[in-house]
Design an enzyme around this catalytic site. Structure first.
Site, mmCIF file in Angstrom:
data_model
loop_
_atom_site.group_PDB
_atom_site.id
_atom_site.type_symbol
_atom_site.label_atom_id
_atom_site.label_comp_id
_atom_site.label_asym_id
_atom_site.label_seq_id
_atom_site.Cartn_x
_atom_site.Cartn_y
_atom_site.Cartn_z
ATOM 1 N N PRO A 10 46.293 55.400 31.506
ATOM 2 C CA PRO A 10 47.022 54.847 30.445
ATOM 3 C C PRO A 10 46.343 54.179 29.186
ATOM 4 O O PRO A 10 46.751 53.268 28.846
ATOM 5 C CB PRO A 10 48.019 53.813 31.379
ATOM 6 C CG PRO A 10 47.193 53.479 32.052
ATOM 7 C CD PRO A 10 45.954 54.523 32.638
ATOM 8 N N LYS A 180 32.225 69.150 19.878
ATOM 9 C CA LYS A 180 32.562 67.952 19.734
ATOM 10 C C LYS A 180 31.491 66.859 20.318
ATOM 11 O O LYS A 180 31.092 65.678 20.103
ATOM 12 C CB LYS A 180 33.902 67.664 20.844
ATOM 13 C CG LYS A 180 34.354 66.421 20.821
ATOM 14 C CD LYS A 180 35.464 66.041 20.001
ATOM 15 C CE LYS A 180 36.047 64.623 19.917
ATOM 16 N NZ LYS A 180 36.984 64.213 21.189
ATOM 17 N N GLU A 262 30.601 55.978 27.898
ATOM 18 C CA GLU A 262 30.420 57.352 28.537
ATOM 19 C C GLU A 262 29.073 57.944 27.879
ATOM 20 O O GLU A 262 28.829 58.960 27.852
ATOM 21 C CB GLU A 262 31.632 58.258 27.697
ATOM 22 C CG GLU A 262 33.006 57.955 27.882
ATOM 23 C CD GLU A 262 34.145 59.109 27.566
ATOM 24 O OE1 GLU A 262 34.676 59.610 28.308
ATOM 25 O OE2 GLU A 262 34.083 59.220 25.999
HETATM 26 O O1 PAF Z 1 34.422 58.848 19.923
HETATM 27 C C1 PAF Z 1 34.856 58.568 18.832
HETATM 28 O O2 PAF Z 1 35.016 57.634 18.474
HETATM 29 C C2 PAF Z 1 35.046 59.960 18.088
HETATM 30 O O3 PAF Z 1 34.836 61.153 18.728
HETATM 31 C C3 PAF Z 1 34.144 60.075 16.895
HETATM 32 C C4 PAF Z 1 33.962 61.345 16.390
HETATM 33 C C5 PAF Z 1 32.584 59.645 17.177
HETATM 34 C C6 PAF Z 1 34.729 59.122 15.514
HETATM 35 O O4 PAF Z 1 34.752 57.694 15.882
#
Ligand code: PAF
Length: 291
Positions: A10, A180, A262
């Site tokens: 959540p 990404k 992370e």
């Molecule tokens: O993790 C994040 O916040 C986003 O993926 C990014 C692209 C770094 C923008 O803040």
């Protein structure tokens, strides 16, 4: 009748999905602690919507769950979160993985008995006390790592798009996850370490650090055979920095809130790929060691 949607995690993304999907399908939002029963969604145009949602914990979830499971936890918690409820899920339950990074996606695709899709999104959202702010619209891409289950991906992409989260089913999600990951690796560890907003990366002393990181990331992607985005790696990363200049990136938000980050999910797969190809990565390795 649209299948029930179970959203596990959540946080900002989980709340956003739950609120957006709740007008179209029965939604359950599951957390380790019972999630709030009523949430407020503030949309990008400032409108506020209040919804009552069914909340659940792993203990209270009624078995067998039949529907679609969206796993929206942080990458480091995803495997344990699935494990904690898997006995209550029909074995053919479709699973959608919304994690950052690259690693847990392969592991869970191999491990889970039902179809597994991965999603990558640039929707912007953050948690507030009583709900979630949908800060900005983005794009979501959805697909199986090896391009399987195209019909399921199409159906879920259509559902998400109807719910107001523009989504496209794709056959190359693997490539998009790498793209990404490079963006996240070039931005997140640096802004978290120096506690700065994304836009400050454009200025000294950070700009040359981003450029040096990008050179290492580009070499790793080249060695892995991952095609660059049309605008190139440097172009993509600087465009995202420009577009999110005022944001506190997710890893910085985690640091400021005293949560685990992370770090491993983002830097780990890249350093592992660099090792496999015998590439030196002084910048990435220093950031990893500092984290
Ligand atoms: O993790 C994040 O916040 C986003 O993926 C990014 C692209 C770094 C923008 O803040």
């Amino acid at each position: 009748m649209i299948q029930p949607q179970l959203i596990v995690g959540p946080g900002a993304l989980g709340r956003l999905l739950a609120m957006r999907l709740s007008d179209l399908a029965p939604v359950t939002l599951l957390g380790r602690r019972p999630p709030p029963e009523s949430l407020c969604l503030t949309s990008p145009d400032g409108q506020r919507l209040q919804r009552r949602l069914t909340g659940a914990t792993p203990e209270s979830l009624t078995a067998p769950f039949r529907g679609t499971l969206h796993l929206t936890t942080k990458a480091y918690h995803a495997a344990a979160a699935l494990e904690g409820i898997s006995a209550k899920l029909a074995p053919d339950t479709p699973l959608v993985l919304w994690q950052n990074g690259y690693g847990v996606q392969r592991t869970l695709t191999r491990r889970w008995s039902g179809p597994v899709l991965c999603a990558t999104t640039s929707e912007g959202a953050y948690v507030t006390e009583g709900g979630v702010v949908h800060a900005g619209h983005g794009e979501t891409y959805l697909g199986h790592l090896d391009g399987a289950h195209a019909d399921l991906a199409e159906a879920l992409a259509a559902l998400l798009s109807r719910a107001g989260l523009r989504c496209q089913a794709v056959g190359d999600i693997d490539l998009r996850l790498w793209h990404k990951l490079v963006v996240n690796a070039a931005i997140n560890p640096l802004v978290a370490r120096w506690r700065i907003r994304n836009g400050q990366l454009r200025d000294r002393p950070f700009r040359p650090l981003v450029e040096a990181l990008l050179d290492e990331l580009e070499a790793i992607m080249h060695a892995e055979g991952i095609a660059p985005p049309a605008e190139g790696w440097h172009g993509r990363v600087w465009r995202v920095i420009e577009g999110t200049a005022n944001n506190r990136a997710s890893m910085l938000q985690d640091v400021l809130a005293g949560r685990p980050t992370e770090h491993d999910a983002i830097l780990g797969p890249l350093l592992e790929a660099a090792r496999r190809h015998g590439l030196a990565t002084p910048q990435l390795s220093a950031l990893y060691a500092a984290g």
